[in-house]
Motif scaffolding. Structure first.
Motif, mmCIF file in Angstrom:
data_model
loop_
_atom_site.group_PDB
_atom_site.id
_atom_site.type_symbol
_atom_site.label_atom_id
_atom_site.label_comp_id
_atom_site.label_asym_id
_atom_site.label_seq_id
_atom_site.Cartn_x
_atom_site.Cartn_y
_atom_site.Cartn_z
ATOM 1 N N ILE A 1 -25.360 -74.748 33.725
ATOM 2 C CA ILE A 1 -26.249 -74.739 32.031
ATOM 3 C C ILE A 1 -25.392 -75.410 30.978
ATOM 4 O O ILE A 1 -26.205 -76.386 29.635
ATOM 5 C CB ILE A 1 -25.990 -72.785 31.684
ATOM 6 N N ASP A 2 -23.689 -75.310 31.296
ATOM 7 C CA ASP A 2 -23.222 -76.457 30.062
ATOM 8 C C ASP A 2 -23.522 -78.080 30.234
ATOM 9 O O ASP A 2 -23.588 -78.657 29.467
ATOM 10 C CB ASP A 2 -21.549 -75.715 30.341
ATOM 11 N N PHE A 3 -23.403 -78.383 31.939
ATOM 12 C CA PHE A 3 -23.826 -79.760 31.473
ATOM 13 C C PHE A 3 -24.909 -79.927 30.974
ATOM 14 O O PHE A 3 -24.894 -81.119 31.020
ATOM 15 C CB PHE A 3 -23.787 -79.742 33.739
ATOM 16 N N LEU A 5 -29.530 -87.084 36.795
ATOM 17 C CA LEU A 5 -28.649 -85.736 37.211
ATOM 18 C C LEU A 5 -29.375 -85.047 36.907
ATOM 19 O O LEU A 5 -28.631 -83.346 37.256
ATOM 20 C CB LEU A 5 -27.839 -86.094 36.079
ATOM 21 N N ILE A 6 -30.101 -83.949 36.372
ATOM 22 C CA ILE A 6 -31.110 -82.951 35.576
ATOM 23 C C ILE A 6 -31.857 -82.696 36.787
ATOM 24 O O ILE A 6 -31.469 -81.556 37.018
ATOM 25 C CB ILE A 6 -31.776 -83.708 34.438
ATOM 26 N N ASP A 7 -32.094 -83.713 37.816
ATOM 27 C CA ASP A 7 -32.836 -83.041 38.859
ATOM 28 C C ASP A 7 -31.832 -82.745 39.878
ATOM 29 O O ASP A 7 -32.504 -81.477 40.693
ATOM 30 C CB ASP A 7 -33.344 -84.614 39.637
ATOM 31 N N THR A 8 -30.196 -83.325 39.741
ATOM 32 C CA THR A 8 -29.404 -82.788 40.930
ATOM 33 C C THR A 8 -29.204 -81.376 40.713
ATOM 34 O O THR A 8 -28.582 -80.640 40.502
ATOM 35 C CB THR A 8 -28.194 -83.841 41.114
ATOM 36 N N THR A 9 -28.987 -81.242 39.683
ATOM 37 C CA THR A 9 -27.958 -79.758 38.103
ATOM 38 C C THR A 9 -29.458 -78.982 38.524
ATOM 39 O O THR A 9 -28.937 -77.986 38.753
ATOM 40 C CB THR A 9 -28.347 -80.302 37.064
ATOM 41 N N GLN A 10 -31.027 -79.014 38.417
ATOM 42 C CA GLN A 10 -31.992 -78.076 38.725
ATOM 43 C C GLN A 10 -32.174 -77.597 39.873
ATOM 44 O O GLN A 10 -31.973 -76.341 40.111
ATOM 45 C CB GLN A 10 -33.236 -78.872 38.515
ATOM 46 N N ALA A 11 -31.803 -78.735 41.258
ATOM 47 C CA ALA A 11 -31.408 -78.114 42.351
ATOM 48 C C ALA A 11 -30.274 -77.173 42.688
ATOM 49 O O ALA A 11 -30.526 -76.232 43.806
ATOM 50 C CB ALA A 11 -31.304 -79.061 43.380
ATOM 51 N N ARG A 37 -21.119 -68.397 38.768
ATOM 52 C CA ARG A 37 -20.253 -69.372 37.736
ATOM 53 C C ARG A 37 -20.401 -70.871 38.004
ATOM 54 O O ARG A 37 -20.966 -71.539 37.058
ATOM 55 C CB ARG A 37 -18.550 -69.404 38.150
ATOM 56 N N VAL A 38 -20.678 -71.684 39.331
ATOM 57 C CA VAL A 38 -21.753 -72.438 39.028
ATOM 58 C C VAL A 38 -22.922 -72.518 37.937
ATOM 59 O O VAL A 38 -23.256 -73.577 37.785
ATOM 60 C CB VAL A 38 -22.156 -72.508 40.608
ATOM 61 N N ARG A 39 -24.165 -71.719 38.029
ATOM 62 C CA ARG A 39 -24.923 -71.781 36.934
ATOM 63 C C ARG A 39 -24.519 -71.771 36.026
ATOM 64 O O ARG A 39 -25.255 -72.124 35.160
ATOM 65 C CB ARG A 39 -26.293 -70.640 37.482
ATOM 66 N N GLY A 73 -32.150 -70.336 32.077
ATOM 67 C CA GLY A 73 -30.326 -70.247 32.133
ATOM 68 C C GLY A 73 -31.569 -68.724 31.435
ATOM 69 O O GLY A 73 -29.573 -67.818 31.023
ATOM 70 N N LEU A 74 -32.045 -68.751 30.689
ATOM 71 C CA LEU A 74 -32.199 -66.905 29.826
ATOM 72 C C LEU A 74 -32.594 -66.184 30.198
ATOM 73 O O LEU A 74 -32.332 -65.170 30.395
ATOM 74 C CB LEU A 74 -33.021 -67.593 28.522
ATOM 75 N N LEU A 75 -33.441 -66.655 31.887
ATOM 76 C CA LEU A 75 -34.051 -65.608 32.924
ATOM 77 C C LEU A 75 -32.918 -65.599 34.486
ATOM 78 O O LEU A 75 -32.923 -64.796 35.314
ATOM 79 C CB LEU A 75 -35.153 -65.931 32.780
ATOM 80 N N ASP A 76 -31.313 -65.852 33.712
ATOM 81 C CA ASP A 76 -30.451 -65.078 34.651
ATOM 82 C C ASP A 76 -30.345 -63.992 35.057
ATOM 83 O O ASP A 76 -30.314 -63.648 34.609
ATOM 84 C CB ASP A 76 -29.130 -66.313 34.273
ATOM 85 N N THR A 77 -29.678 -63.606 36.276
ATOM 86 C CA THR A 77 -29.439 -62.462 36.985
ATOM 87 C C THR A 77 -28.245 -61.755 35.795
ATOM 88 O O THR A 77 -27.834 -60.570 36.228
ATOM 89 C CB THR A 77 -29.791 -62.159 38.410
#
Length: 308
Positions: free
Chosen positions: A134-136, A113-119, A128-130, A162-166
């Motif tokens: 992060i919440d997931f 699940l983490i691999d899928t989310t990271q991709a 919004r998806v990003r 997450g902390l480096l998101d634009t």
């Protein structure tokens, strides 16, 4: 027993969910997907919603062990709908994400699940998806709070991506999520974040990013804000206690007051939350912090009270 009360899932459920999610995801994300408001779009939205409700029902029946291992497409779909203009549809997807993140049964499923989310978080253009990613990841990490490798991986994904998101909203959400992990992190990890705190700018000094392109200056501001958010996350991770590093951490944030709007907002919120949550130990703050640290705190928080 409760386990006997769970109806067994059909061996066809997982393959059907896998194939149906892939089919719907392809139709939903296609470049030529039906336009909003058209009958075709409403039909597709109904199909998406029906699938997600079936998935949610499967989770609630306790079929996670047979469903989650093939739920990559379902996860992608539930994240994709977070950008949909139909907020009710997005809310159904959010319900599914919450169940998915808390129903993982073993470390292998969590890793998948983490691999899928990271991709997804590193490839999507939707903030919004990003943010939903992060919440997931946060919830998966909380589900595996006692499994240090999985918990640490989730924490580092939030901290490093997450902390480096634009987008400021995603960075701020990441700060709150990171704080929930830092309470369980090692003192060395917290110290590494605090050591990377941004230094206050000198008055009359050279403007940051002078001679650089707008894109390079924007990237510099994001990195600086990410460092401040990391310090804020450390402060927020101890809402009622006063670790020995707390005074220096709060003071380092206070020194950033008056910079860019996003930085000032981060400082004001972190310091305000600190003051509200530490009212019971405020006498210790007043008697153990230095005069300079108390002055910095006063300059930022002003006359804020516990109820403000």
């Amino acid at each position: 027993s409760p386990a006997d009360a769970i109806p067994p899932s059909s061996p066809m459920v997982a393959p059907w969910l896998r194939d149906e999610s892939a089919s719907i995801l392809t139709a939903y994300t296609a470049a030529d997907a039906p336009a909003a408001g058209t009958p075709e779009r409403k039909k597709l939205a109904s199909r998406v919603e029906g699938f997600m409700f079936f998935y949610i029902h499967a989770m609630r029946l306790g079929w996670g062990s047979s469903v989650l291992e093939t739920s990559g497409g379902a996860l992608q779909l539930m994240l994709a709908v977070q950008e949909d203009g139909d907020r009710e549809l997005a809310q159904v997807g959010k319900m599914g994400l919450e169940l998915c993140s808390t129903s993982a049964t073993n470390q292998a499923v969590a890793s998948f699940l983490i691999d899928t989310t990271q991709a997804i978080i590193t490839s999507t253009d939707s903030w919004r998806v990003r943010s939903a990613c992060i919440d997931f990841v946060r919830e998966v990490g909380h589900t595996f709070a006692l499994h240090a490798p999985t918990r640490t991986r989730c924490m580092m994904l939030i901290q490093e991506v997450g902390l480096l998101d634009t987008v400021p909203e995603v960075r701020q959400a990441s700060c709150a999520s990171l704080a929930s992990f830092l309470r369980m992190a090692s003192p060395d990890h917290i110290q590494s974040i605090l050591a990377n705190a941004p230094k206050p700018r000198r008055r009359g000094g050279k403007a940051p990013g002078e001679g650089k392109s707008d894109e390079e200056r924007a990237a510099m501001l994001v990195r600086r804000h990410a460092k401040a958010l990391g310090v804020a996350a450390c402060v927020l991770s101890f809402p009622t206690e006063l670790p020995e590093w707390m005074a220096d951490a709060v003071a380092s944030l206070c020194r950033l007051q008056g910079e860019e709007a996003t930085m000032t907002a981060t400082v004001s919120k972190a310091v305000g939350d600190f003051k509200k949550s530490h009212q019971d130990v405020w006498n210790i703050v007043k008697t153990t912090w230095t005069e300079d640290q108390l002055q910095l705190l006063s300059d930022v928080s002003g006359t804020q009270t516990y109820y403000s």
